[in-house]
Design a protein around this motif. Structure first.
Motif, PDB file in Angstrom:
ATOM      1  N   GLU A 157      44.785  36.334  47.870  1.00  0.00           N
ATOM      2  CA  GLU A 157      44.443  37.078  46.652  1.00  0.00           C
ATOM      3  C   GLU A 157      45.367  38.266  46.441  1.00  0.00           C
ATOM      4  O   GLU A 157      45.824  38.523  45.326  1.00  0.00           O
ATOM      5  N   ILE A 158      45.651  38.968  47.547  1.00  0.00           N
ATOM      6  CA  ILE A 158      46.494  40.151  47.340  1.00  0.00           C
ATOM      7  C   ILE A 158      47.929  39.743  46.999  1.00  0.00           C
ATOM      8  O   ILE A 158      48.593  40.395  46.182  1.00  0.00           O
ATOM      9  N   ALA A 201      44.212  54.152  47.121  1.00  0.00           N
ATOM     10  CA  ALA A 201      44.342  52.803  46.549  1.00  0.00           C
ATOM     11  C   ALA A 201      44.341  51.738  47.644  1.00  0.00           C
ATOM     12  O   ALA A 201      43.718  50.676  47.500  1.00  0.00           O
ATOM     13  N   VAL A 202      45.021  52.027  48.752  1.00  0.00           N
ATOM     14  CA  VAL A 202      45.074  51.048  49.844  1.00  0.00           C
ATOM     15  C   VAL A 202      43.689  50.877  50.473  1.00  0.00           C
ATOM     16  O   VAL A 202      43.266  49.755  50.789  1.00  0.00           O
ATOM     17  N   LEU A 203      42.964  51.995  50.629  1.00  0.00           N
ATOM     18  CA  LEU A 203      41.640  51.893  51.243  1.00  0.00           C
ATOM     19  C   LEU A 203      40.647  51.183  50.314  1.00  0.00           C
ATOM     20  O   LEU A 203      39.723  50.523  50.786  1.00  0.00           O
ATOM     21  N   GLU A 204      40.870  51.305  49.009  1.00  0.00           N
ATOM     22  CA  GLU A 204      40.027  50.538  48.077  1.00  0.00           C
ATOM     23  C   GLU A 204      40.340  49.051  48.171  1.00  0.00           C
ATOM     24  O   GLU A 204      39.457  48.197  48.075  1.00  0.00           O
ATOM     25  N   GLU A 205      41.611  48.756  48.361  1.00  0.00           N
ATOM     26  CA  GLU A 205      42.019  47.358  48.483  1.00  0.00           C
ATOM     27  C   GLU A 205      41.490  46.749  49.783  1.00  0.00           C
ATOM     28  O   GLU A 205      41.072  45.597  49.818  1.00  0.00           O
ATOM     29  N   LEU A 232      39.904  35.519  55.783  1.00  0.00           N
ATOM     30  CA  LEU A 232      40.925  36.556  55.691  1.00  0.00           C
ATOM     31  C   LEU A 232      42.215  36.002  55.089  1.00  0.00           C
ATOM     32  O   LEU A 232      42.919  36.704  54.363  1.00  0.00           O
ATOM     33  N   VAL A 233      42.503  34.733  55.376  1.00  0.00           N
ATOM     34  CA  VAL A 233      43.671  34.107  54.739  1.00  0.00           C
ATOM     35  C   VAL A 233      43.474  34.115  53.230  1.00  0.00           C
ATOM     36  O   VAL A 233      44.394  34.386  52.459  1.00  0.00           O
TER      37      VAL A 233
END
Lengths: 312, 250
Positions: free
Chosen positions: B187-188, B128-132, B181-182
């Motif tokens: 978004e996250i 899940a983290v790598l998809e994010e 990136l900000v």
């Protein structure tokens, strides 16, 4: 991965062939290299994986060697129970000395240094029990069941088998989540705490495991040497164990054995014609720190990644 | 001041570094599914507040409660095990470990206490983290030291998520990041909020703060000098000028 397997097979074949191609002198020297390599490896579990510089590993080594020697020579205990008692004694001592993990940096070094001197002092001064400077002599060769291991070649094979088993265990340990946690602690303790790790408990356990491996080296040493005196508990042995790990490359399995090989072969060879051989060892250590801070294994690794870079 | 049923409650804490008195009585409350932002310039006590909650620099007076129980006097690892994760300032990833190892550290049984905090939102794992953060998947076997600043920040956030925390303390996640990136960080943050995570965000980036905050506190010299919503702050030119050093009409 396949290169690694091939490497291990080739290395095993060479090591197994040594007694049939080399003289007894070299077999004995190589046995010594393996035993002190194991001692260096035990110290490197703390240095290379957890970042703790211990100067008391000769203590576990010597306590287990003395335990075996005294049980065998004075109480007629047979090899296996004596060896187990040696391992238990050294490991229990490590459980006490592991309290040093409450300190860090130079304080850890100093407290382990002091612990080491306590054991040396006892070995040296409590002559009625330890034999003082004369030590304990006439330890019989090991016998497992009905099998007596008398010749140097046989003992060499025995050490090789024991080493193979404990290196496998070491590899499993260092690649386990526990091993990863140690490397995390080496990198940043506070970060590991905020991820939920009990840093002190991990270091305490690592210290005891490290002491167990040093004790195992002590058991192998006493049956190799057949006698033990306070030199085995001395500060120089603790320092050499650490130097072997650094010269060979910390944080690796092979490194401490390479370091042990370099130091012991040089000592045996150089001391034959040059009285001040320790000066040569000093120069080698300085050169390592200056030009190969990651030891021989570090040199090999950078050479390999350099080659790969050219190929790509 | 703090609501008594909050997830995380900070009551009048006073924190020192040695002799220097950094936090002069700070209180706040944080609830599930909310983002509380602490805004302030450098040296005002933002990081100290995070460290006080996490137990890394325990307050001398006042208390911190999590799920109604005291955190004061608990060890940092004990606090982490209850479900509070930190994304530290300056990322602080493990540079000598690979990306994969960095991400797996919080998931080890060794890092988990007996009591597990109830899960919030989706179950985070390596996949899940790598998809994010697909940029991490490409560098999964690289050492942390080989990552760019942005990748390190994603790794620090991913590492915090791997612990599946209910509460996340983020210390300047936008620091030194390119605007794109900000935007990704923003978004996250919003997604984590919608999944029910409670987030305490410490920031200097006013734009990011205004975009995500449910409540904003402005900190100056160890005291809160403003508490309100994004709208209220954008209209309060006195606070913006004196305590954040930004021109009106941001």
């Amino acid at each position: 991965m396949s290169y690694r397997v091939i490497g291990i097979v080739v290395l095993a074949a060479i090591l197994a062939a040594v007694p049939s191609i080399a003289s007894e002198y070299w077999v004995a020297l190589l046995t010594q290299v393996l035993i002190f390599g194991l001692l260096a490896l035990s110290a490197d579990l703390l240095l290379g994986h957890a970042g703790l510089f211990s100067l008391c590993h000769a203590a576990f080594f010597a306590v287990s060697a003395y335990t075996v020697a005294i049980l065998q020579t004075r109480y007629g205990v047979t090899t296996i129970p004596a060896a187990v008692a040696g391992l238990v004694a050294g490991t229990l001592l490590a459980a006490v000395f592991a309290s040093a993990v409450r300190t860090r940096g130079v304080y850890f070094i100093l407290i382990t240094l002091a612990f080491g001197y306590i054991v040396w002092g006892v070995a040296h001064r409590w002559a009625s029990f330890t034999g003082g400077d004369n030590g304990v002599t006439n330890v019989p060769p090991p016998s497992l069941g009905g099998l007596q291991i008398v010749t140097k070649a046989h003992y060499y094979y025995f050490v090789l088998v024991v080493l193979a088993i404990c290196l496998l265990g070491y590899r499993i340990l260092t690649t386990s989540p526990f091993g990863l946690a140690l490397r995390g602690i080496k990198s940043s303790e506070s970060r590991m705490r905020s991820l939920g790790y009990r840093v002190g408990a991990h270091l305490y356990v690592a210290f005891i495991i490290s002491g167990f491996y040093a004790s195992l080296a002590g058991v192998l040493y006493i049956y190799y040497n057949r006698f033990v005196n306070p030199v085995a508990a001395g500060f120089p042995i603790s320092v050499e164990a650490i130097l072997m790990a650094i010269i060979g490359g910390t944080g690796t399995i092979l490194g401490p054995f390479i370091g042990s090989g370099i130091i012991l072969v040089l000592r045996n060879w150089v001391s034959g014609f040059f009285h001040y051989y320790t000066a040569v060892l000093g120069l080698i250590f300085i050169a390592t720190v200056l030009w190969a801070p990651n030891g021989v294994m570090g040199l090999i690794r950078s050479w390999r990644s350099g080659n790969r870079g050219e190929g790509a | 001041m703090a609501a008594s049923n909050a997830l995380l409650e900070v009551n009048d804490i006073h924190t020192y570094y040695g002799d220097s008195y950094v936090l002069h009585g700070v209180s706040l409350a944080l609830n599930p599914g909310k983002i509380v932002v602490i805004l302030g310039r450098n040296g005002m006590g933002k990081t100290t507040l995070v460290r006080s909650i996490a137990g890394l620099t325990p307050p001398r007076r006042g208390d911190v409660k999590f799920e109604g129980s005291q955190l004061s006097g608990q060890t940092p690892y004990g606090i982490a095990q209850q479900g509070i994760a930190i994304v530290p300032q300056g990322r602080r990833i493990f540079k000598s470990l690979t990306v994969r190892e960095n991400l797996l550290l919080p998931t080890s049984q060794l890092a988990k206490g007996k009591k597990r905090a109830p899960r919030v939102g989706k179950q985070w794992n390596l996949k899940a983290v790598l998809e994010e953060f697909p940029q991490l998947a490409d560098r999964i076997n690289n050492l942390g030291s080989a990552l760019s600043g942005g990748e390190q920040q994603m790794l620090a956030i991913g590492r915090a998520l791997m612990a599946n925390p209910s509460t996340i303390l983020m210390d300047e996640p936008s620091e030194g990041l390119a605007p794109k990136l900000v935007q990704q960080v923003q978004e996250i943050l919003l997604r984590l909020r919608s999944e029910g995570h409670a987030i305490l965000l410490v920031e200097q980036n006013l734009g990011l703060a205004l975009a995500v905050a449910d409540e904003i506190y402005v900190i100056s010299s160890g005291r809160f000098v403003f508490h309100g919503t994004s709208d209220e702050l954008s209209k309060n030119s006195e606070v913006l000028d004196n305590h954040l050093g930004v021109a009106k009409g941001h």
